[in-house]
Design a protein around this motif. Structure first.
Motif, short mmCIF file in Angstrom:
data_model
loop_
_atom_site.label_atom_id
_atom_site.label_comp_id
_atom_site.label_asym_id
_atom_site.label_seq_id
_atom_site.Cartn_x
_atom_site.Cartn_y
_atom_site.Cartn_z
N ILE A 31 0.86 -1.18 0.00
CA ILE A 31 0.00 0.00 0.00
C ILE A 31 0.89 1.23 0.00
CG2 ILE A 31 -1.80 1.28 1.19
CD1 ILE A 31 -2.71 -1.32 2.44
N ASN A 32 0.69 2.08 -0.95
CA ASN A 32 1.48 3.31 -1.03
C ASN A 32 0.78 4.41 -0.23
OD1 ASN A 32 2.86 1.58 -2.73
ND2 ASN A 32 3.40 3.20 -4.15
N ASP A 33 0.44 5.50 -0.90
CA ASP A 33 -0.20 6.61 -0.20
C ASP A 33 -1.58 6.21 0.30
OD1 ASP A 33 1.01 9.19 -2.50
OD2 ASP A 33 2.02 7.92 -1.02
N MET A 34 -1.93 6.76 1.46
CA MET A 34 -3.27 6.58 2.03
C MET A 34 -3.81 7.95 2.39
SD MET A 34 -2.75 3.18 4.39
CE MET A 34 -4.46 2.59 4.22
N ALA A 35 -5.12 8.08 2.40
CA ALA A 35 -5.69 9.40 2.64
C ALA A 35 -7.10 9.28 3.19
CB ALA A 35 -5.71 10.22 1.34
N TRP A 36 -7.52 10.37 3.80
CA TRP A 36 -8.90 10.52 4.24
C TRP A 36 -9.54 11.68 3.47
CZ3 TRP A 36 -11.44 7.25 7.38
CH2 TRP A 36 -10.67 6.37 8.17
N TYR A 37 -10.75 11.43 3.02
CA TYR A 37 -11.57 12.44 2.35
C TYR A 37 -12.86 12.57 3.16
CZ TYR A 37 -8.77 12.38 -1.96
OH TYR A 37 -7.76 12.50 -2.89
N ARG A 38 -13.59 13.64 2.90
CA ARG A 38 -14.91 13.76 3.51
C ARG A 38 -15.88 14.42 2.54
NH1 ARG A 38 -13.59 18.16 8.34
NH2 ARG A 38 -13.38 20.04 7.04
N GLN A 39 -17.14 14.08 2.75
CA GLN A 39 -18.20 14.64 1.91
C GLN A 39 -19.36 15.04 2.78
OE1 GLN A 39 -19.48 12.05 -1.29
NE2 GLN A 39 -20.29 13.77 -2.44
N ALA A 40 -19.61 16.35 2.83
CA ALA A 40 -20.73 16.87 3.58
C ALA A 40 -21.98 16.84 2.70
CB ALA A 40 -20.43 18.30 4.04
N THR A 90 -18.82 17.88 10.24
CA THR A 90 -19.83 16.84 9.99
C THR A 90 -19.81 16.43 8.52
OG1 THR A 90 -21.28 17.59 11.77
CG2 THR A 90 -22.30 16.37 9.97
N ALA A 91 -19.66 15.14 8.29
CA ALA A 91 -19.55 14.61 6.93
C ALA A 91 -19.43 13.09 6.99
CB ALA A 91 -18.34 15.19 6.22
N VAL A 92 -19.52 12.48 5.83
CA VAL A 92 -19.12 11.08 5.70
C VAL A 92 -17.64 11.08 5.36
CG1 VAL A 92 -19.43 8.91 4.48
CG2 VAL A 92 -21.41 10.38 4.93
N TYR A 93 -16.88 10.35 6.12
CA TYR A 93 -15.43 10.28 5.94
C TYR A 93 -15.06 8.99 5.21
CZ TYR A 93 -14.66 14.37 8.82
OH TYR A 93 -14.64 15.66 9.29
N TYR A 94 -14.27 9.15 4.15
CA TYR A 94 -13.87 8.02 3.33
C TYR A 94 -12.36 7.84 3.37
CZ TYR A 94 -18.50 8.50 1.19
OH TYR A 94 -19.85 8.57 0.96
N CYS A 95 -11.95 6.60 3.37
CA CYS A 95 -10.54 6.24 3.29
C CYS A 95 -10.22 5.90 1.84
CB CYS A 95 -10.30 5.03 4.19
SG CYS A 95 -8.67 4.32 4.09
N LYS A 96 -9.01 6.27 1.40
CA LYS A 96 -8.56 5.97 0.04
C LYS A 96 -7.12 5.49 0.11
CE LYS A 96 -7.60 8.38 -4.33
NZ LYS A 96 -7.59 9.72 -4.97
N ALA A 97 -6.80 4.48 -0.68
CA ALA A 97 -5.45 3.95 -0.67
C ALA A 97 -4.99 3.62 -2.08
CB ALA A 97 -5.36 2.71 0.21
N LEU A 98 -3.71 3.84 -2.33
CA LEU A 98 -3.10 3.43 -3.59
C LEU A 98 -2.45 2.07 -3.33
CD1 LEU A 98 -2.29 3.96 -6.50
CD2 LEU A 98 -0.30 5.22 -5.64
#
Length: 119
Positions: A31-40, A90-98
């Motif tokens: 797994i390379n880069d990992m990140a958190w995103y969010r969507q309100a 406040t949002a839905v938080y998503y994880c993303k990974a390469l």
């Protein structure tokens, strides 16, 4: 096939803290880069924080000084420690990974976890 599973979301009062986790499972080499995103609600998904395989973090200006991203490579897991939470978090938080699979790199998303901050 690689899956990312987030956990740790919930309801918290303003000023409180939550810790999100995202664990990868399945068949992959690394797994390379990992990140958190969010969507309100009614808004686009935006990046919150990212971390390289070497552990170098980066943050959106809106969360600098309040959120901390970290990872445990042995557990294929990324974390997001969120302190001093605000209603606007406040949002839905998503994880993303390469992820590097048997033949290629691909971006993988988790299913999301809801974070609600009450005022």
């Amino acid at each position: 096939q690689v899956q990312l599973v987030e956990s740790g979301g919930g309801l918290v009062q303003a000023g409180g803290s939550l810790r999100l986790s995202c664990a990868a499972s399945g068949i992959f080499f690394s797994i390379n880069d990992m990140a958190w995103y969010r969507q309100a609600p009614g808004k686009q998904r935006v990046p919150v924080a990212g971390i390289t395989s070497g552990g170098n973090p980066n943050y959106a200006d809106s969360v600098k000084g309040r959120f901390t991203i970290s990872r445990d490579n042995a557990k294929n897991t990324v974390y997001l420690q969120m302190n001093s939470l605000k209603p606007e978090d406040t949002a839905v938080y998503y994880c993303k990974a390469l992820v590097k699979g048997p033949s290629l790199y691909e971006y993988v998303w988790g299913q999301g976890t809801q974070v609600t901050v009450s005022s």
